[in-house]
Design a protein around this motif. Structure first.
Motif, PDB file in Angstrom:
ATOM      1  N   THR A   1      15.766   3.429   6.649  1.00 31.43           N
ATOM      2  CA  THR A   1      14.308   3.567   6.633  1.00 31.43           C
ATOM      3  C   THR A   1      13.676   3.201   7.983  1.00 31.43           C
ATOM      4  O   THR A   1      12.668   3.792   8.372  1.00 31.43           O
ATOM      5  CB  THR A   1      13.697   2.688   5.524  1.00 31.43           C
TER       6      THR A   1
ATOM      7  N   ALA B   1      12.985   6.048  10.299  1.00 29.83           N
ATOM      8  CA  ALA B   1      11.825   6.898  10.019  1.00 29.83           C
ATOM      9  C   ALA B   1      10.518   6.177  10.343  1.00 29.83           C
ATOM     10  O   ALA B   1       9.502   6.807  10.634  1.00 29.83           O
ATOM     11  CB  ALA B   1      11.841   7.307   8.553  1.00 29.83           C
ATOM     12  N   LEU B   2      10.567   4.845  10.317  1.00 32.04           N
ATOM     13  CA  LEU B   2       9.338   4.064  10.482  1.00 32.04           C
ATOM     14  C   LEU B   2       8.948   3.811  11.929  1.00 32.04           C
ATOM     15  O   LEU B   2       7.780   3.727  12.258  1.00 32.04           O
ATOM     16  CB  LEU B   2       9.520   2.699   9.815  1.00 32.04           C
TER      17      LEU B   2
ATOM     18  N   ARG C   1       9.181   4.438  16.170  1.00 33.34           N
ATOM     19  CA  ARG C   1       9.465   5.391  17.234  1.00 33.34           C
ATOM     20  C   ARG C   1      10.462   4.764  18.210  1.00 33.34           C
ATOM     21  O   ARG C   1      11.309   5.412  18.763  1.00 33.34           O
ATOM     22  CB  ARG C   1       8.168   5.750  17.963  1.00 33.34           C
TER      23      ARG C   1
ATOM     24  N   THR D   1      13.245   9.884   5.454  1.00 29.92           N
ATOM     25  CA  THR D   1      12.358  10.281   6.554  1.00 29.92           C
ATOM     26  C   THR D   1      11.167  11.116   6.065  1.00 29.92           C
ATOM     27  O   THR D   1      10.020  10.728   6.320  1.00 29.92           O
ATOM     28  CB  THR D   1      13.157  10.983   7.667  1.00 29.92           C
ATOM     29  N   PRO D   2      11.387  12.212   5.302  1.00 29.92           N
ATOM     30  CA  PRO D   2      10.205  12.973   4.862  1.00 29.92           C
ATOM     31  C   PRO D   2       9.322  12.176   3.908  1.00 29.92           C
ATOM     32  O   PRO D   2       8.092  12.273   3.967  1.00 29.92           O
ATOM     33  CB  PRO D   2      10.802  14.196   4.156  1.00 29.92           C
TER      34      PRO D   2
ATOM     35  N   ILE E   1       8.831   8.899   3.800  1.00 29.14           N
ATOM     36  CA  ILE E   1       8.043   7.909   4.542  1.00 29.14           C
ATOM     37  C   ILE E   1       6.923   8.607   5.309  1.00 29.14           C
ATOM     38  O   ILE E   1       5.788   8.147   5.325  1.00 29.14           O
ATOM     39  CB  ILE E   1       8.955   7.106   5.500  1.00 29.14           C
ATOM     40  N   GLN E   2       7.264   9.770   5.903  1.00 32.59           N
ATOM     41  CA  GLN E   2       6.226  10.451   6.680  1.00 32.59           C
ATOM     42  C   GLN E   2       5.105  10.973   5.783  1.00 32.59           C
ATOM     43  O   GLN E   2       3.936  10.843   6.100  1.00 32.59           O
ATOM     44  CB  GLN E   2       6.849  11.557   7.528  1.00 32.59           C
ATOM     45  N   SER E   3       5.478  11.487   4.592  1.00 28.50           N
ATOM     46  CA  SER E   3       4.429  12.040   3.724  1.00 28.50           C
ATOM     47  C   SER E   3       3.583  10.928   3.097  1.00 28.50           C
ATOM     48  O   SER E   3       2.448  11.160   2.715  1.00 28.50           O
ATOM     49  CB  SER E   3       5.039  12.920   2.637  1.00 28.50           C
TER      50      SER E   3
ATOM     51  N   SER F   1       2.859   8.011   4.642  1.00 29.29           N
ATOM     52  CA  SER F   1       2.583   7.032   5.685  1.00 29.29           C
ATOM     53  C   SER F   1       1.239   6.344   5.498  1.00 29.29           C
ATOM     54  O   SER F   1       1.017   5.258   6.010  1.00 29.29           O
ATOM     55  CB  SER F   1       2.674   7.680   7.058  1.00 29.29           C
TER      56      SER F   1
END
Ligand code: ASP
Length: 329
Positions: free
Chosen positions: A102, A105-106, A108, A318-319, A321-323, A325
């Protein structure tokens, strides 16, 4: 002048060959001193508990102490970064969980790359989570809790073990499923989060059965549900959160052991074999079972088993967490 230089050169070569043992010797003797197993969360918490159960048995197999060292903070990033930078000599390992996937994805900018900075030893055990509250929180079941959270959205807080931790992912899913921006409170692990819950300083915590079972059974915390898809054997009558109305809710905590990139293969094999042996030890299995742990297949307790799983988890989270956020803090 020239001959004394040559003599010096010969001496240097001889000294170096004495200092460096013939290839294979160092690995054959491994380990010759205590091994550090870094846990990136607080002492006394669920990840730490798994590490300490293993360390005792692995110390006997390896005939050297495996010492658990807690390098907690930032949802596991501090400890993982420490091991990524450690000497790849077989004396520093990392025991981490879902956070290895995780965090990628969190953040950068991470002090390590989960897919490039480590050698993989194997997975260990899977553990479900439980959603628990301070014992005096009014609602008595999940349905009542959902209504209560909607009515008290500004007053309720959720504890977790830092960004990317399993408890954080669980809190994030809870907030996203309910569509509520409940306040979160970050700790360096769920051991201190549980202390805060028992003291009534925070309201809710999602945490592994490894830590919560004894508090649930002694009614020192209130249980709302489990995060597995089906009922779990350690709490057979407890509803799943999905049954409680949180559609498709699922968080299972998996654990793996890593070494710094470049650790010699014979060393990885020795440590990996000690792990595989520990996971066949009836006393270890019994203890993990008592804490709600589910053994993983033999195939997962291998470098490829861990690496493939980690890749799949990175792709899964990843998707998500991004969706979601908007519910991350
Ligand atoms: N249970 C923690 C988590 O939420 C970590 C820990 O303290 O073991 O990730």
């Amino acid at each position: 002048m020239k001959s004394s230089f040559l003599r010096l050169l010969v001496l240097c070569v001889l000294a170096a060959s004495c200092l460096l043992p013939a290839s294979g010797t160092a690995a054959d003797a491994y380990p010759t001193r205590p091994i550090v197993l870094v846990v990136p969360f607080s002492a006394g918490g669920p990840t730490d508990t798994v590490a300490r159960i293993l360390a005792g048995t692995m110390s006997k197999t390896l005939r050297q102490s495996v010492v658990v060292e807690n390098r907690d903070g930032a949802g596991g990033i501090i400890g993982a970064g420490y091991v990524a930078r450690a000497r790849p000599d077989g004396y520093t390992f990392l025991l981490h969980h879902n956070g290895m996937a995780t965090s990628r994805a969190l953040y950068r900018d991470l002090p390590f790359d989960a897919l490039k900075s480590f050698e993989y030893i194997g997975q260990i055990v899977d553990v479900p989570m439980t959603l628990v509250a301070r014992s005096d929180l009014p609602p008595n079941d999940m349905k009542a809790l959902v209504a209560y959270l909607h009515a008290n959205r500004d007053k309720i807080n959720l504890a977790h073990a830092g960004p990317g931790s399993a408890s954080h992912m669980c809190a994030m899913q809870l907030r996203a499923t309910l569509g509520l921006q409940l306040t979160t409170v970050s700790f360096k692990g769920t051991a201190p989060a549980m202390v805060a819950l028992l003291g009534g300083h925070v309201d809710l915590l999602c945490d592994q059965t490894t830590q919560t079972l004894s508090y649930i059974r002694s009614k020192r915390v209130k249980l709302y549900g489990t995060t597995a898809r089906t009922h779990i054997s350690s709490l057979p009558s407890a509803p799943t959160l999905a049954e409680g109305g949180l559609k498709d809710f699922e968080v299972i905590v998996w654990h793996g052991i890593y070494a710094p990139k470049g650790t010699p293969k014979p060393v990885l094999d020795t440590f990996g074999n000690a792990l595989r042996q520990a996971l066949k030890d009836p006393a270890v299995l019994k203890r993990l079972h008592e804490l709600g742990g589910e053994p993983v297949s033999d195939q997962k307790v291998t470098p490829a088993g861990l690496r493939d799983w980690l890749k799949a988890e990175i792709d899964k989270w990843t998707p998500l967490i991004q969706s979601e956020s908007g519910y991350l803090d």
